[in-house]
Structures are given as C-alpha cells and as structure tokens.
Scaffold this motif. Structure first.
Motif, PDB file in Angstrom:
ATOM      1  N   GLU A  83     -20.636  -0.724  -9.563  1.00 45.26           N
ATOM      2  CA  GLU A  83     -19.485  -1.615  -9.595  1.00 45.26           C
ATOM      3  C   GLU A  83     -18.485  -1.225 -10.667  1.00 45.26           C
ATOM      4  N   ASP A  84     -18.980  -0.828 -11.854  1.00 46.77           N
ATOM      5  CA  ASP A  84     -18.042  -0.492 -12.923  1.00 46.77           C
ATOM      6  C   ASP A  84     -17.216   0.740 -12.561  1.00 46.77           C
ATOM      7  N   GLU A  85     -17.795   1.660 -11.787  1.00 47.97           N
ATOM      8  CA  GLU A  85     -17.042   2.842 -11.372  1.00 47.97           C
ATOM      9  C   GLU A  85     -15.995   2.464 -10.325  1.00 47.97           C
ATOM     10  N   LEU A  86     -16.353   1.581  -9.401  1.00 45.46           N
ATOM     11  CA  LEU A  86     -15.368   1.122  -8.420  1.00 45.46           C
ATOM     12  C   LEU A  86     -14.227   0.380  -9.106  1.00 45.46           C
ATOM     13  N   ASP A  87     -14.554  -0.376 -10.153  1.00 46.88           N
ATOM     14  CA  ASP A  87     -13.509  -1.052 -10.919  1.00 46.88           C
ATOM     15  C   ASP A  87     -12.586  -0.031 -11.573  1.00 46.88           C
ATOM     16  N   PHE A  88     -13.175   1.052 -12.101  1.00 44.22           N
ATOM     17  CA  PHE A  88     -12.374   2.126 -12.690  1.00 44.22           C
ATOM     18  C   PHE A  88     -11.490   2.775 -11.631  1.00 44.22           C
ATOM     19  N   PHE A  89     -12.048   3.016 -10.448  1.00 39.26           N
ATOM     20  CA  PHE A  89     -11.242   3.585  -9.370  1.00 39.26           C
ATOM     21  C   PHE A  89     -10.064   2.669  -9.038  1.00 39.26           C
ATOM     22  N   GLY A  90     -10.310   1.348  -9.070  1.00 40.57           N
ATOM     23  CA  GLY A  90      -9.220   0.404  -8.814  1.00 40.57           C
ATOM     24  C   GLY A  90      -8.117   0.529  -9.844  1.00 40.57           C
ATOM     25  N   ARG A  91      -8.505   0.709 -11.121  1.00 43.42           N
ATOM     26  CA  ARG A  91      -7.486   0.897 -12.159  1.00 43.42           C
ATOM     27  C   ARG A  91      -6.729   2.203 -11.952  1.00 43.42           C
ATOM     28  N   LEU A  92      -7.456   3.218 -11.487  1.00 43.44           N
ATOM     29  CA  LEU A  92      -6.788   4.493 -11.185  1.00 43.44           C
ATOM     30  C   LEU A  92      -5.712   4.296 -10.112  1.00 43.44           C
ATOM     31  N   GLY A  93      -6.101   3.576  -9.045  1.00 43.61           N
ATOM     32  CA  GLY A  93      -5.141   3.332  -7.970  1.00 43.61           C
ATOM     33  C   GLY A  93      -3.921   2.580  -8.464  1.00 43.61           C
ATOM     34  N   GLY A  94      -4.139   1.564  -9.319  1.00 44.64           N
ATOM     35  CA  GLY A  94      -3.009   0.810  -9.856  1.00 44.64           C
ATOM     36  C   GLY A  94      -2.100   1.665 -10.707  1.00 44.64           C
ATOM     37  N   LEU A  95      -2.692   2.545 -11.539  1.00 47.06           N
ATOM     38  CA  LEU A  95      -1.885   3.410 -12.390  1.00 47.06           C
ATOM     39  C   LEU A  95      -1.115   4.437 -11.566  1.00 47.06           C
ATOM     40  N   LEU A  96      -1.766   4.998 -10.559  1.00 48.29           N
ATOM     41  CA  LEU A  96      -1.053   5.932  -9.681  1.00 48.29           C
ATOM     42  C   LEU A  96       0.100   5.233  -8.967  1.00 48.29           C
ATOM     43  N   ALA A  97      -0.132   3.982  -8.564  1.00 45.92           N
ATOM     44  CA  ALA A  97       0.934   3.224  -7.906  1.00 45.92           C
ATOM     45  C   ALA A  97       2.136   3.069  -8.829  1.00 45.92           C
ATOM     46  N   LEU A  98       1.869   2.780 -10.114  1.00 40.04           N
ATOM     47  CA  LEU A  98       2.968   2.659 -11.077  1.00 40.04           C
ATOM     48  C   LEU A  98       3.718   3.982 -11.215  1.00 40.04           C
ATOM     49  N   SER A  99       2.957   5.085 -11.290  1.00 45.69           N
ATOM     50  CA  SER A  99       3.598   6.396 -11.431  1.00 45.69           C
ATOM     51  C   SER A  99       4.443   6.726 -10.204  1.00 45.69           C
ATOM     52  N   ILE A 100       3.879   6.456  -9.015  1.00 50.17           N
ATOM     53  CA  ILE A 100       4.625   6.733  -7.784  1.00 50.17           C
ATOM     54  C   ILE A 100       5.868   5.854  -7.714  1.00 50.17           C
ATOM     55  N   HIS A 101       5.688   4.563  -8.039  1.00 50.59           N
ATOM     56  CA  HIS A 101       6.829   3.641  -7.996  1.00 50.59           C
ATOM     57  C   HIS A 101       7.916   4.071  -8.985  1.00 50.59           C
ATOM     58  N   ALA A 102       7.496   4.449 -10.210  1.00 50.58           N
ATOM     59  CA  ALA A 102       8.472   4.874 -11.219  1.00 50.58           C
ATOM     60  C   ALA A 102       9.201   6.136 -10.775  1.00 50.58           C
ATOM     61  N   LEU A 107       0.845  -1.188   0.000  1.00 47.08           N
ATOM     62  CA  LEU A 107       0.000   0.000   0.000  1.00 47.08           C
ATOM     63  C   LEU A 107       0.883   1.241   0.000  1.00 47.08           C
ATOM     64  N   LEU A 108       0.919   1.933  -1.146  1.00 52.24           N
ATOM     65  CA  LEU A 108       1.716   3.151  -1.260  1.00 52.24           C
ATOM     66  C   LEU A 108       0.947   4.379  -0.797  1.00 52.24           C
ATOM     67  N   GLY A 109      -0.372   4.267  -0.726  1.00 50.54           N
ATOM     68  CA  GLY A 109      -1.191   5.397  -0.304  1.00 50.54           C
ATOM     69  C   GLY A 109      -2.659   5.086  -0.539  1.00 50.54           C
ATOM     70  N   VAL A 110      -3.498   6.089  -0.259  1.00 46.37           N
ATOM     71  CA  VAL A 110      -4.937   5.977  -0.489  1.00 46.37           C
ATOM     72  C   VAL A 110      -5.386   7.206  -1.255  1.00 46.37           C
ATOM     73  N   LEU A 111      -6.075   6.974  -2.375  1.00 47.57           N
ATOM     74  CA  LEU A 111      -6.629   8.059  -3.171  1.00 47.57           C
ATOM     75  C   LEU A 111      -8.031   8.369  -2.655  1.00 47.57           C
ATOM     76  N   GLY A 112      -8.256   9.609  -2.251  1.00 49.65           N
ATOM     77  CA  GLY A 112      -9.564  10.027  -1.747  1.00 49.65           C
ATOM     78  C   GLY A 112     -10.242  10.984  -2.708  1.00 49.65           C
ATOM     79  N   LEU A 113     -11.484  10.692  -3.078  1.00 51.76           N
ATOM     80  CA  LEU A 113     -12.268  11.550  -3.967  1.00 51.76           C
ATOM     81  C   LEU A 113     -13.524  11.992  -3.220  1.00 51.76           C
ATOM     82  N   VAL A 114     -13.792  13.280  -3.239  1.00 53.72           N
ATOM     83  CA  VAL A 114     -14.903  13.851  -2.472  1.00 53.72           C
ATOM     84  C   VAL A 114     -15.814  14.629  -3.417  1.00 53.72           C
ATOM     85  N   TRP A 115     -17.153  14.396  -3.281  1.00 46.67           N
ATOM     86  CA  TRP A 115     -18.151  15.112  -4.082  1.00 46.67           C
ATOM     87  C   TRP A 115     -19.044  15.949  -3.169  1.00 46.67           C
TER      88      TRP A 115
END
Length: 679
Positions: free
Chosen positions: A408-427, A392-400
């Motif tokens: 479910e499809d939006e939560l799946d998209f959020f999961g992909r966002l977290g994975g991509l951010l993790a790659l960016s942070i790791h890189a 766990l590199l962090g937690v992405l928080g989105l507020v409306w």
C-alpha cells in the motif's frame, strides 16, 4: 520429607536477606542436617511436608538435598520437584562411602550444586551453607535484573536444556517459565533440526572463544521471522568447568523495518524532488517527461517506464513517451490501443485509481496487456493515473522484469508520482500556451509597429512634400484675389476667398502635423511682445465663418487693453484657432460658444487665460485624460470631421510658452478649455 530452616545470625553477623533454607531427604537425613545446622547456630524451627517445594518462585530458598540410601523396605527419598533444582542453587549432602546419585550426573544446574560428605564437621557444613546462601542471593539479583530487560535472555546446557529464561524470552519462545525450565529449547531457529545445528555451532564457538555475536533470523511463537542480534557467552560452574551457554537476543526487526521505511521514504522523496526540479528547470514538456521517466526507471529498478495519453476522441490510449532500461527493450512510442481493449487502462480511466499486474503469467494470453508485457519483456507492472483536478492527463506505466508485490505504501507513492507529473505536464502546457500567446502578441506588436512606421513615413512625406506646393498655391490665390478685387468681379472674388480659406486650413493642418510629429521641421518659436487683444481679435474673426456655417453663436469677451505678452504670434493664434474650431465642431446647431480672455495672478505668477466654453456633449474623466493624445477621437465622434491633432497642438504650444491646458466638464453637457500662459 522436607524442612524449612530460617537463617539466623551467627557470630554477630547479620543474616543474609534470602528465603529460608529448605532440607530435602528422608527423615533421618533431614534430622542429621538439622542437628548440625542448629549446632552451628543456624537453627531449625519447623518441619514441613514436600509441598513446600511447590511454593511460588518468590517463596523458594536454596535447597539442601540429603541424598542417603534407605534400608530395604523403608520409604524412599522425598521426591523433589524437578524444576526446583533447575533454577535454584542446591547443596547436596552425601553419606560416607556413597557416591553422588546418578540423578545428579550431567544435571543442568550442576554449576549450582555443592557436595558435602555426611560426617563432615559442622564448620565445613556451615561454610558450604553460607556459600550456598551467597550464591542464591546473587542469582536472585541477577534474575530480577534480567526479568526487567527488553532483550530475551536464557541459559541452557550444551545439549539444549533450558536452565533459566527471563520474561522477554518467555514472550519470544511463547511458553511460560515453568514450561521452559528443564526442557529442550523450542525450535527458535527454524525446524528442530535447524535449531539443533544452530546450538551445535554456538557451542563450538563459545567453547573456542567464550563468546559469539552476530545477526540472524529467529522464529517467534507466532511463526514470524524476527531479525535478532544474538550474543552468546560460555557459562562455568562453581568449580570453573564449562557447564552451558547464556544467550541474549535483541529483536531489531522493528528498528530495521523503521530504518528501511525511512530509507525508502528518503529515496522516494529524492525521486519526487528530482521530478519537481525537472519541472522547475525546464518548461519544455518533452524534456521534463524524459528526465522524470528516466529518474523513475533508474531509481525503481524498472525495465521500462511509459506515459500513455488519450487521443482527442478519448477512444484510444497511445504511448507518447518511454524510458527503456537498455536497447533490448522494444520501443512502443506511437503504439496505441482502443480503450475498450486495454482493460487495465480502462479501469484507471473509469476509477482514477491505480491498477497493478503482480504476475503477468496470470493474465489472459490474448489480452492487450499480455501483448505489451511480452514486447517489453516484463512480468509485473503498475499503472498510475496522472490526474490534475480530476482530469486524467495520462497514465504512468511502470514495468519490471520479474513478478513482484505492490504494498500500500508503494501504491501511495505511485499516486504522489502521478500527481507531481500532472503538475509538471500542466505547468508545461500552460507555459506553451502562454508562449504561443506571447508570440502572437509580439507578432501583433511587430505588425502594429511596422504599420506605425509606415504611417509615420507617409505622414512625414505628405507633410513635407505638401507644405511647399501648398504655400505656393496659397500665395498665388492671394495675389489673384488682390487683383480681382480691383476688377470688381464679386463672384470670382467669393470663389477665390473660399479657395484661400481652404488653403489656409490645409496649411494649418500641415503645421499641426509638423508641431506634433516632426518638431525638427516645424518653425522655431519666435517670441516677441505681442498684443494679445490684436492676436485674439484676428483669430476670432477668422473663426466666425465656421460658426455661421454651423449655425452656432460665437460670443467673444476679449478686452482691448490686454497687456503685451511675449509670444510666438503664429503658434499662439494656431492654438486659439484649434480651441475655437474644436468647440464649434462639437457644439450642436443652435448652441453657443463663449471665448473669454483675461489676466489673473496664480501662485504669485501673472498669467494670460484664454477660456473657450461650449454647450456640446460633456466629457468623461477617461476621455479628458486622453484628449491631447495624437489621433485620439472620443467615442461617438467618428462622423465629425477632424484629425485628432488639434488639442495635441494646443498642449504643445502651451508647453513651449511655459503654460498649460486645463479641461473641465461635468460629464453631462458642456466643456471648458483654458489655455494658461505666463505674462
């Protein structure tokens, strides 16, 4: 009673391919019409009872309804199944002097009725009958076509009674055909009142322009809202008078949902691409995160987007980066909360799954989440783990700003966002670590280069500044030695000779350094025809004192008739002296060193070979490859005196004379060095 009359040919004309005509009415009326039909060559074959009107739809033909009043006490007219006249063309025969029965006034199938007065000649009745058959055939063909349509099609009267419906309309309205015909349209536009209002508006529109088209929402039999394209047309009866409305409903719900899904997916892919591009175009972590959070917030319509990260002790979550929709949103950068208190963040930490708050009003008023939502002015939120290989590199928080659902499809998209951010942070972290290592390596290189420059300066100074004084000392010792030899003082002579040998050794070391490091200060090679035998004899004789001191046997096999070779005598002697000194130093006590000189032909070239072999330790291939590198000392030789320049000088001298230095060893014991010069 009723009768069925099969249609036969008349006047050579083939009969239309339609079911038999049905006669409905009292016995006298049916008999009268049958006589007319028989007389007109249509024929009447058999009389049936009233149940023929309840036959299946495929078996029903057009109806001839004889509407004759009966004398008092006589049986009334044969009852007609109501639904029959709602969807099947009818021919009404009315007695002379009578009016059309009230039951037909405003009838929903009045456009299909045709009226003949009893007593009309057979030609009129026959013509009307043929018209009835043609109308039935066309209607039958139309209904067959409509049944195969995927669109819902129905017709109705102006007051909302259904007169026809295809299979798709049955499915949409949730009722079979027999429960629709002749009955009010089900509340397809919402409540009965809303449906009635919709019918009224449609009636007005089609009466004004004969057509109405638009998109609206219909309620299907299961109570689901369906988006439909509605197209309504004005219907007219056989006499051209408006009689109802035909409506076509095309359900576009799935199509629109599919398009909306594709649009959402395209927007989400654009967000992912933008974040990936930020990670590709920049290696600065703060820049990557700033662009990523801004892209997310602007695209998703969020009020704030935050990145929470754990401290080193993993006991507190802190906000390290934040995007705000406007300046009214409070900045929480630097704010941290204990893991045990931040229950939503703790859940993400433990499960590595998302956590959502659909409505902040349902949170505990004293919870940490409520406090932060209040400060951000948000009413819904989603927390997404930023995971890299289960770390766990962090937690992405989105507020409306308003409550919302999280499909479910939006939560799946959020999961992909977290994975991509993790790659960016790791890189970015990897690049930062690599940059630090490169900077450290560059600093080490800089220091080493500076040290090398200082050492070169020191070497140059020592070599240059010591050469001339040492030459003077050597000359003085030689002069004193020459005088002392005449005096006969052997003790003083021995001291002077040792001093002279030391001076010559130091002078040779300076010459080596000049050859390797400052060739511009070294004497220019002066090549003359030199007796190789004489040059080698003197060098070998000078080396014998070192051999005696180390108790090593020095054996020389040098012919006295070696040819004259064009050499720089001093450089040649220095190279051979270095080979001998190297062999004697690394040969253990009791060992032997063999020096041989000979000429041979190789590849059509005549060459002088000076070969020195020792019984010292063998050399590995790696060591042989580095032997001529200045300052190189083989492993385990630190205790043996030497500068690491001797063999470098030998190789330089060989190159100056167009030759080479070869080294051979089995890696276990003994080595052989061969100086090869063309002659």
């Amino acid at each position: 009673m009723s009768a069925v009359l099969p249609v036969t040919a008349r006047a050579g004309r083939p009969a239309p391919e339609v079911p038999s005509v049905r006669l409905v009415g009292d016995a006298d009326a049916v008999a009268w019409v049958a006589r007319v039909l028989v007389a007109s060559h249509h024929g009447a074959e058999r009389i049936l009872d009233e149940e023929s009107l309840s036959a299946s739809e495929e078996e029903r033909g057009p109806i001839v309804w004889v509407a004759r009043p009966h004398p008092a006490g006589a049986n009334g007219p044969c009852p007609v199944v109501d639904e029959a006249v709602w969807s099947i063309p009818c021919l009404v025969v009315v007695p002379l002097g009578e009016v059309v029965p009230d039951t037909l006034t405003g009838h929903p199938s009045v456009e299909s009725f045709d009226i003949v007065r009893e007593g009309a000649d057979e030609a009129v009745l026959g013509a009307r009958l043929e018209r009835l058959l043609l109308l039935h055939r066309r209607r039958t063909q139309t209904e067959v076509a409509l049944q195969n349509l995927s669109d819902a099609v129905y017709t109705r009267t102006f007051d909302g009674f259904v007169t026809s419906a295809n299979a798709a309309a049955e499915r949409l309205l949730g009722r079979p055909r027999e429960h629709l015909l002749g009955r009010p349209l089900p509340p397809v536009w919402g409540t009965p009142e809303e449906t009635a209002e919709e019918l009224r508006k449609t009636n007005e529109a089609v009466l004004a322009s004969e057509r109405l088209a638009g998109r609206t929402v219909a309620i299907d039999a299961k109570g689901r809202a369906r988006i439909v394209d509605q197209e309504s047309f004005l219907l007219r009866d056989g006499h051209g008078a408006p009689c109802g409305v035909q409506t076509i409903l095309t359900d576009v719900t799935e199509e629109l949902e599919s398009k909306e899904k594709l649009r959402r997916e395209a927007d989400r892919n654009a967000v992912l691409a933008a974040i990936a591009a930020a990670g590709r175009d920049s290696v600065d972590l703060d820049t990557v995160l700033a662009v990523s959070l801004e892209t997310l917030g602007a695209t998703l319509g969020a009020r704030a987007v935050l990145l929470y990260q754990l401290d080193r002790e993993r006991t507190r979550f802190g906000v390290t980066h934040q995007w705000r929709a406007d300046d009214d949103v409070e900045s929480l950068i630097g704010v941290s909360v204990p893991v045990e208190v931040a229950t939503n963040l703790k859940t993400i930490l433990e499960t590595h799954g998302p956590s959502v708050i659909p409505d902040a009003a349902r949170l505990e008023p004293t919870s940490a989440a409520t406090g932060q939502m209040t400060r951000l002015g948000g009413l819904s939120a989603a927390g997404v783990p930023v995971l890299r290989q289960d770390e766990l590199l962090g937690v992405l928080g989105l507020v409306w700003a308003a409550p919302r659902a999280f499909p479910e499809d939006e939560l799946d998209f959020f999961g992909r966002l977290g994975g991509l951010l993790a790659l960016s942070i790791h890189a970015a972290r990897l690049h930062g670590e690599l940059q630090e290592k490169l900077e450290a390596l560059a600093e080490a290189h800089r220091k080493r280069d500076e040290s090398d420059r200082q050492r070169q300066s020191l070497q140059s100074m020592l070599v240059h500044d010591l050469k001339n004084p040492l030459s003077a000392v050597q000359a003085a010792i030689e002069l004193v030695l020459e005088r002392e030899q005449r005096s006969g003082d052997q003790r003083l002579e021995r001291i002077l000779r040792n001093s002279l040998a030391s001076a010559r050794g130091l002078s040779g070391l300076i010459e080596d350094a000049l050859v390797v490091f400052r060739p511009e200060d070294a004497p220019v090679p002066e090549k003359d025809l030199v007796s190789a035998s004489d040059a080698l004899a003197l060098t070998i004789e000078e080396a014998r004192w070192l051999a005696q001191a180390r108790s090593v046997s020095l054996v020389a096999e040098v012919p006295t008739d070696l040819p004259l070779v064009k050499l720089d005598r001093a450089r040649f002697r220095r190279a051979v002296a270095n080979l001998l000194a190297n062999a004697l130093k690394f040969t253990p006590r009791g060992g032997s060193v063999l020096v041989r000189a000979f000429t041979q032909s190789a590849d059509g070239t005549r060459e002088l070979v000076v070969r020195v072999s020792d019984t010292g330790p063998g050399l590995s291939e790696e060591t042989i490859a580095r032997l001529t590198t200045p300052w190189f000392r083989a492993a385990g030789t630190a205790s043996i005196p030497g500068t690491g320049l001797g063999l470098a000088v030998v190789e330089r001298v060989a190159q100056e004379h167009g030759g080479r230095l070869d080294v051979e060893s089995d890696g276990k014991s003994g080595s052989t060095f061969s100086l090869r010069l063309p002659c």
